[in-house]
Design a protein around this motif. Structure first.
Motif, short mmCIF file in Angstrom:
data_model
loop_
_atom_site.label_atom_id
_atom_site.label_comp_id
_atom_site.label_asym_id
_atom_site.label_seq_id
_atom_site.Cartn_x
_atom_site.Cartn_y
_atom_site.Cartn_z
N TYR A 180 0.82 -1.21 0.00
CA TYR A 180 0.00 0.00 0.00
C TYR A 180 0.86 1.26 0.00
CZ TYR A 180 -2.99 3.77 1.66
OH TYR A 180 -3.64 4.98 1.79
N ASP A 181 1.82 1.35 0.90
CA ASP A 181 2.56 2.60 1.12
C ASP A 181 4.06 2.33 1.08
OD1 ASP A 181 3.51 5.06 1.88
OD2 ASP A 181 2.41 5.17 3.78
N GLN A 189 6.40 8.51 -3.83
CA GLN A 189 5.37 7.59 -3.32
C GLN A 189 5.12 6.48 -4.33
OE1 GLN A 189 3.27 7.77 -0.25
NE2 GLN A 189 3.10 5.65 -0.98
N LYS A 193 -1.26 3.33 -2.49
CA LYS A 193 -1.55 4.68 -1.97
C LYS A 193 -1.42 5.72 -3.07
CE LYS A 193 -0.48 7.87 1.81
NZ LYS A 193 0.34 8.10 3.03
N TRP A 194 -0.50 5.50 -4.03
CA TRP A 194 -0.33 6.45 -5.12
C TRP A 194 -1.61 6.56 -5.96
CZ3 TRP A 194 1.74 10.65 -6.39
CH2 TRP A 194 1.77 11.08 -7.72
N LEU A 225 -2.18 14.44 0.09
CA LEU A 225 -1.28 13.69 0.98
C LEU A 225 -1.67 13.87 2.44
CD1 LEU A 225 1.26 11.90 0.93
CD2 LEU A 225 2.62 13.99 1.20
N THR A 231 -3.44 6.64 6.86
CA THR A 231 -4.08 5.45 6.30
C THR A 231 -3.04 4.34 6.18
OG1 THR A 231 -3.68 6.26 4.05
CG2 THR A 231 -5.83 6.73 5.02
N THR A 232 -3.48 3.12 6.42
CA THR A 232 -2.55 2.00 6.44
C THR A 232 -2.83 0.94 5.39
OG1 THR A 232 -3.90 0.88 8.11
CG2 THR A 232 -2.11 2.29 8.91
N ALA A 237 -8.05 3.92 2.93
CA ALA A 237 -7.98 4.90 1.85
C ALA A 237 -9.33 5.02 1.15
CB ALA A 237 -6.89 4.51 0.86
#
Length: 311
Positions: A180-181, A189, A193-194, A225, A231-232, A237
């Motif tokens: 995710y991140d 990034q 998540k992107w 952002l 958010t994890t 998200a």
């Protein structure tokens, strides 16, 4: 030479090492580099004074240098065909015309380089030309099948898993499947998540607006952002992005959200289907029905265009 000067030279050499034997990682058996030839045709073309032969050498050198930097055993060069339907994104977009701002003049050697890259038959790489999807989607499809290396300057592909090679610095960032991140060695990034950040901030390169206003305020990169801070994973998200779309669009939020997702999500299925845009979301009946409505609308428009073409 005094010791202070010798130390400065040694430090400068360490900060910016020259290419040579031993500066590249070992070749990883089976690893394929997937190379964005759409962008390379622009980047390697040079200016109006550049000879076509020099532009061709630029492209060949770029491909080989990138392969060495990531330790790939082979290279696949991806191009969008001239008549590419781009996974029907031109029909999907209603808020703004997809890539509608692209009116600039192309480099003089651009068309020549595309021909070279499309019809190349040598040992350096294998060309792959996509007709029903963009080269981005083609690289996404390949990255979904196996671990690959990815070289592009197109920021869209930072959502994909694989070994990413920064186009300018050659820095390497590994994005695990399902991540995710991920913050890359280049400070950028990566990961799912992107995609969610783009759902908010849009993508100016493709004229995709994202969310026009985030709770009444313009939503740029920094705002998006900040909104997704903490958010994890996918579910966190999605909850925040869905809430923001509902606040702006009211009951029409599913169709608005799905339109942007269908433009931004890089298709990972063999058909490059609109339904594949459900992949980054948790199971949601609102999203499913909105995708069905979008598919129906696009199919109707395709059929209408086909009838016009037959007249």
């Amino acid at each position: 030479m005094n010791e202070a000067l010798r130390a400065k030279i040694a430090q400068a050499a360490a900060d910016k090492p020259q290419f040579g034997p031993g500066t590249f990682p070992p070749i990883e058996p089976g690893l394929a580099l997937h190379f964005d030839a759409d962008y390379a045709a622009y980047y390697c073309a040079g200016n109006d004074d550049t000879e076509p032969g020099r532009a061709r050498l630029n492209a060949m050198d770029r491909i080989e240098l990138t392969r060495l930097h990531c330790g790939a055993e082979s290279v696949v060069s991806h191009l969008s065909a001239a008549a590419c339907t781009k996974a029907n994104r031109f029909l999907i977009a209603t808020v703004k015309p997809y890539q509608g701002q692209r009116t600039g003049r192309k480099p003089r050697n651009w068309a020549y380089l595309r021909e070279v890259l499309e019809h190349y038959e040598g040992p350096k790489f294998r060309p792959k030309v996509w007709v029903t999807r963009e080269a981005d989607d083609g690289m996404a499809y390949c990255a979904d099948i196996a671990r690959v290396a990815i070289s592009t300057r197109d920021k869209d592909m930072r959502m994909l898993p694989g070994l990413h090679i920064n186009w300018m610095s050659f820095e390497l960032t590994e994005v695990p499947r399902g991540a995710y991140d991920v913050i890359g060695t280049d400070g950028l990034q990566y990961g799912l998540k992107w995609f969610y950040l783009q759902m908010l901030q849009g993508d100016t390169a493709d004229n995709i607006p994202g969310l026009p206003l985030l709770f009444g305020k313009q939503c740029g990169d920094a705002t998006a952002l900040k909104y997704l801070a903490g958010t994890t994973g996918r579910d966190d998200a999605y909850d925040r992005v869905q809430t923001a779309y509902a606040a702006h669009y009211g009951t029409a939020w599913p169709d608005a959200l799905v339109e942007q997702a269908a433009l931004l999500w890089l298709r990972t299925d063999a058909q490059a289907s609109i339904a594949n845009a459900a992949q980054p979301f948790p199971d949601c009946p609102h999203i499913k029905r909105a995708l069905e409505r979008l598919e129906t609308r696009v199919t109707t428009e395709i059929n209408a265009l086909s009838k016009i073409a037959q007249v």
